[in-house]
Design an enzyme around this catalytic site. Sequence first.
Site, PDB file in Angstrom:
ATOM      1  N   LYS A   1       4.605  -1.979  10.841  1.00 31.14           N
ATOM      2  CA  LYS A   1       3.179  -1.768  11.107  1.00 31.14           C
ATOM      3  C   LYS A   1       2.854  -1.813  12.597  1.00 31.14           C
ATOM      4  O   LYS A   1       1.739  -1.513  13.015  1.00 31.14           O
ATOM      5  CB  LYS A   1       2.345  -2.793  10.339  1.00 31.14           C
ATOM      6  CG  LYS A   1       2.406  -2.599   8.820  1.00 31.14           C
ATOM      7  CD  LYS A   1       1.632  -3.662   8.081  1.00 31.14           C
ATOM      8  CE  LYS A   1       1.656  -3.391   6.579  1.00 31.14           C
ATOM      9  NZ  LYS A   1       3.010  -3.394   6.005  1.00 31.14           N
TER      10      LYS A   1
ATOM     11  N   THR B   1      -4.174   0.930  -4.052  1.00 33.16           N
ATOM     12  CA  THR B   1      -5.175   1.364  -3.062  1.00 33.16           C
ATOM     13  C   THR B   1      -5.369   2.873  -3.049  1.00 33.16           C
ATOM     14  O   THR B   1      -6.489   3.363  -2.973  1.00 33.16           O
ATOM     15  CB  THR B   1      -4.777   0.896  -1.654  1.00 33.16           C
ATOM     16  OG1 THR B   1      -3.436   1.321  -1.383  1.00 33.16           O
ATOM     17  CG2 THR B   1      -4.841  -0.615  -1.554  1.00 33.16           C
TER      18      THR B   1
END
Length: 574
Positions: free
Chosen positions: A322, A385
């Site tokens: 990330k 999600t």
Amino acid sequence: MFNAIAMALFFSWLRLDDKLNLLFVYAVLSLVFVGGVRLLVRVLLGQRNNISKERVLIYGAGSSGRQLAQALNNGDRFNPVMFVDDDVTLQRSTILGIPVGSPDHIVSYIKLKNVSRILLALPSASRGRRREVLDKLEALPVPVQSIPGFSDVVDGTMRIDELQDVKIEDLLGRDPVAPKAKLMNANIEDKAVLVTGAGGSIGSELCRQILKCGPKTLVLFDISEYALYAIEKELRLQIAREQYEITLVPVLGSVQREQRLESVMRAFSINTVYHAAAYKHVPLVEYNVIEGVRNNVFGTLHTANAAIKAGVQTFVLVSTDKAVRPTNVMGASKRLAELVLQGLAQYQAITRFSMVRFGNVLGSSGSVVPLFREQIKKGGPITVTDKNIIRYFMTIPEAAELVIQAGAMGKGGDVFVLDMGEPVSIDQLARRMIHLMGLEVKDDNHPYGDIEIKYTGLRPGEKLYEELLIGDNVRKTQHSRIMAADERCLQWPQMQLLLNRLDNACEKFDVAAVIDLIRSAPTEFNYTCASSDLVVNAACDIQAVQPLVSAVARVEKPVSTELNIALDSSKQIA
């Protein structure tokens, strides 16, 4: 038999002829009658007991499958009624009175034998092979479970008949590469090692792997009292069981207290530091920007400074994918942590700094896998999600082994990237988990299914896919699953200037300025959403601070001229 002897004595007293033939016939009939009645009762009772048992099919008729069948026959829950095995020499035979068939006919066996569960007895098979088997079984309308691996059975932690849900690593089909002993031991054997965040998912596994490499001292450093207690207790049992001669030291403390870190490193003459302490949960860091930056950026800075002052030889940062072109504060803070170590690596030669970057690990505190399993057991729905979201996955033990080996290859300022294999669709992962538990996905095509999948939308700062490299400058290393990347960084004077301004912004709790400063660094921070910090938003609601709209507008303003000049000069140097 006693009756026959008594009768022989009686016949002898009566002096009857041909008594031997009569006695023989009587003895045989008595034996057949008494033994036959007992055998018949046993069979009837066995069938009666099996009626209440769940009928199961065992995939694998090898030694493990036979042991499993024997254990289940002695139990009161499962009744093994069929074996299937890929070995054609075993097919069409019987083992322990149970027929063995071909996996190609498993659908018909399920219907014919009224099977309600499939048990995998393939503990020694590779993950690639287990994935092939699971691909065949996924569409079947029965749940699939497996027996423990050989290591768990041998060390006594589990019994052969202790069934468990299919492990997600089997679905990935990724076989780990055997670690290289030379790399594993280089920074650990007969040395003093400190692990920050020792009670976390990665930190605790690092400690387990480190013990196997024979350190002189292992210092567990964590801010969580319970996490530290739990990992210390586990490791002490491991040390006693394996009879290691290792000094284990549990230390409570925060990585934001440099003096505490330095005193600990000096006291135990630390040679190697594995820095795993960090806030890693994306939404929580979005809600708590200042604390996320404080812990991830300045926690790394303070730990690194303490290591330099204490004369630590090797420092390894556990980073994340990330950090590559981040869209959230957590990822950006980890990229800044990398920049801190890259700058320090150029500034001094006492401590050798390196960073290891990888993606999601299975079974970690933030992993979707345990969440999905819990949601399935509760009857759903499973929350995903986005239908198109993908992630890289790796097991925690493999990640810890590769972190240790990568750290041994560092020369100073190195960024190592782990080969994570193929990315995994989270939506498909959820569907496979549902199917392997014998359930059906509930959707428009199957309105009467069991488990519904709900798409909740991407969370603040979340990306559809993650990357491992910022640029194309990557080279191979002596390990097939570890790559080294050459990436842009700041000279230490420019990094110091940035850190000073970031520290001032954190002191003032100026979230907008913090985001502005992160953007100004070579992080490629693509932060497109408004601040999600809960305190800032709440303060805006009660008009205690500047309205959030103004705070977001400030994010678009350039940083100070002084800092821009410094950053421009670093670009020219790069």
